[in-house]
Design a protein around this motif. Structure first.
Motif, PDB file in Angstrom:
ATOM      1  N   LEU A  97       7.477   7.498  -4.615  1.00  0.00           N
ATOM      2  CA  LEU A  97       8.402   7.536  -5.756  1.00  0.00           C
ATOM      3  C   LEU A  97       9.746   6.927  -5.370  1.00  0.00           C
ATOM      4  CD1 LEU A  97       9.055   8.452  -8.628  1.00  0.00           C
ATOM      5  CD2 LEU A  97       9.671  10.688  -7.696  1.00  0.00           C
ATOM      6  N   GLY A  98      10.254   7.287  -4.189  1.00  0.00           N
ATOM      7  CA  GLY A  98      11.545   6.776  -3.751  1.00  0.00           C
ATOM      8  C   GLY A  98      11.552   5.270  -3.566  1.00  0.00           C
ATOM      9  N   LEU A  99      10.503   4.724  -2.968  1.00  0.00           N
ATOM     10  CA  LEU A  99      10.445   3.277  -2.754  1.00  0.00           C
ATOM     11  C   LEU A  99      10.392   2.516  -4.073  1.00  0.00           C
ATOM     12  CD1 LEU A  99       7.975   2.976   0.278  1.00  0.00           C
ATOM     13  CD2 LEU A  99      10.471   2.962   0.301  1.00  0.00           C
ATOM     14  N   GLU A 112       8.000   2.744   7.003  1.00  0.00           N
ATOM     15  CA  GLU A 112       7.396   1.815   7.966  1.00  0.00           C
ATOM     16  C   GLU A 112       6.125   2.403   8.569  1.00  0.00           C
ATOM     17  OE1 GLU A 112      10.783   1.143  10.470  1.00  0.00           O
ATOM     18  OE2 GLU A 112      11.182  -0.822   9.559  1.00  0.00           O
ATOM     19  N   HIS A 113       6.151   3.706   8.850  1.00  0.00           N
ATOM     20  CA  HIS A 113       4.953   4.358   9.385  1.00  0.00           C
ATOM     21  C   HIS A 113       3.827   4.342   8.355  1.00  0.00           C
ATOM     22  CE1 HIS A 113       2.382   7.182  11.487  1.00  0.00           C
ATOM     23  NE2 HIS A 113       2.404   7.984  10.432  1.00  0.00           N
ATOM     24  N   LEU A 114       4.154   4.683   7.106  1.00  0.00           N
ATOM     25  CA  LEU A 114       3.129   4.699   6.068  1.00  0.00           C
ATOM     26  C   LEU A 114       2.630   3.290   5.751  1.00  0.00           C
ATOM     27  CD1 LEU A 114       4.584   7.397   3.642  1.00  0.00           C
ATOM     28  CD2 LEU A 114       2.779   7.661   5.354  1.00  0.00           C
ATOM     29  N   LEU A 124      -1.145   3.046   5.883  1.00  0.00           N
ATOM     30  CA  LEU A 124      -1.769   3.117   4.562  1.00  0.00           C
ATOM     31  C   LEU A 124      -1.721   1.807   3.774  1.00  0.00           C
ATOM     32  CD1 LEU A 124      -0.514   6.640   3.405  1.00  0.00           C
ATOM     33  CD2 LEU A 124      -2.791   6.039   4.248  1.00  0.00           C
ATOM     34  N   GLY A 125      -0.975   0.810   4.278  1.00  0.00           N
ATOM     35  CA  GLY A 125      -1.033  -0.489   3.624  1.00  0.00           C
ATOM     36  C   GLY A 125       0.190  -0.891   2.832  1.00  0.00           C
ATOM     37  N   GLU A 126       0.053  -1.991   2.093  1.00  0.00           N
ATOM     38  CA  GLU A 126       1.186  -2.676   1.457  1.00  0.00           C
ATOM     39  C   GLU A 126       1.909  -1.872   0.404  1.00  0.00           C
ATOM     40  OE1 GLU A 126       2.760  -5.630   2.056  1.00  0.00           O
ATOM     41  OE2 GLU A 126       1.595  -5.444   3.893  1.00  0.00           O
ATOM     42  N   ARG A 127       1.246  -0.876  -0.179  1.00  0.00           N
ATOM     43  CA  ARG A 127       1.937  -0.126  -1.236  1.00  0.00           C
ATOM     44  C   ARG A 127       3.131   0.653  -0.699  1.00  0.00           C
ATOM     45  NH1 ARG A 127      -2.759   2.689  -0.027  1.00  0.00           N
ATOM     46  NH2 ARG A 127      -2.734   4.989  -0.018  1.00  0.00           N
ATOM     47  N   PHE A 128       3.230   0.792   0.627  1.00  0.00           N
ATOM     48  CA  PHE A 128       4.372   1.474   1.231  1.00  0.00           C
ATOM     49  C   PHE A 128       5.309   0.509   1.954  1.00  0.00           C
ATOM     50  CE2 PHE A 128       1.440   5.022   0.646  1.00  0.00           C
ATOM     51  CZ  PHE A 128       2.296   5.974   0.105  1.00  0.00           C
TER      52      PHE A 128
END
Length: 288
Positions: A202-204, A251-253, A257-261
């Motif tokens: 949500l924050g990103l 950065e960790h996510l 977990l991929g590009e959505r983060f």
């Protein structure tokens, strides 16, 4: 004198006296635990104890403290090293910055300093509890206890269970959480757990909306606060958490977990120029 909460752990160690560590120490001391707060540098140790004292005074002013400040503060002592932890604490919580190597090193040292029955916990908001457990001799005595900022006022503790975490350790952590007057959420170890994964997503997206000129920060926050009943908008929350902390978690996510983060460029730029939120006086809002 009888402890304010007999179900609280008798002896607790907290490694790290920053905002989170001091808040954890304050919360356990307020419910009756004897707390050893580890800070190696003399100036940092004094600052950590001052944070606890200030937090207790605020709690007293709000009517949230059942004993005099001085009596609660007397239950908190500062140690200069992890090796100086009490030999047989019920619980040791690591609350240092989100650096896996640093956390692992301190946890390994703590495990050697305490008894085999002691529960070790990490306050990480996103790092793998399973990977941290793998560095320990007794991984079954280890789990995540993710506290939220500000710790004394927040009602949530996210209990993160790794594959080798023993059932009695989870039961103990749940009991201690309740002793603190907080609500638990139990999750299995996974990147970002439940809270950070959803909160960062949500924050990103809110940061991307500012970056793209969709709306001002306050308008985005008001939309979530008034329209979705969030107590605080995602951008103000980012300021409170710290933009540097949010970037590290993103950065960790992103890696797991991929590009959505993927962190937005605006977030990287703000961190690079030192606009980290409330702790520096400027983030998406001015805190000066």
């Amino acid at each position: 004198m009888t402890s304010p909460n007999p179900s609280a752990p008798t002896v607790v160690g907290v490694i790290g006296g920053g905002r989170m560590g001091a808040g954890i120490a304050q919360s356990f001391a307020a419910c009756g635990s004897s707390v050893t707060l580890v800070e190696s540098a003399e100036q940092a140790a004094a600052a950590a104890l001052d944070r606890v004292a200030t937090g207790l005074k605020r709690a007293m002013e709000r009517g949230g403290l059942s004993e005099p400040v001085e009596r609660v503060l007397a239950r908190v002592t500062v140690a200069a090293s992890v090796a100086a932890l009490p030999p047989d604490p019920d619980l040791v919580v690591e609350a240092v910055p989100e650096d896996a190597a640093l956390k692992s090193r301190l946890l390994v040292t703590a495990e050697k300093a305490v008894s085999a029955r002691t529960v070790l916990a990490t306050n990480t908001s996103s790092l793998s509890v399973t990977e941290l457990a793998a560095t320990l001799t007794r991984p079954g005595r280890f789990l995540g206890m993710h506290f939220f900022n500000p710790v004394p006022a927040s009602k949530l503790v996210e209990i993160v269970v790794a594959p080798e975490t023993e059932a009695d350790v989870v039961r103990s952590a749940l009991g201690w959480t309740h002793a603190l007057g907080k609500k638990d959420v139990v999750v299995n170890d996974s990147p970002g757990f439940a809270s950070s994964r959803l909160g960062v997503a949500l924050g990103l997206e809110a940061i991307r909306m500012v970056e793209e000129g969709v709306a001002e920060a306050e308008a985005i926050d008001d939309a979530m606060r008034l329209g979705y009943k969030h107590p605080m908008g995602p951008l103000r929350l980012t300021d409170l958490v710290g933009l540097d902390v949010r970037l590290a978690i993103a950065e960790h996510l992103h890696a797991t977990l991929g590009e959505r983060f993927a962190p937005p460029r605006l977030l990287r730029d703000m961190v690079a120029r030192g606009a980290l939120g409330r702790k520096t006086g400027q983030g998406f809002y001015s805190w000066r």
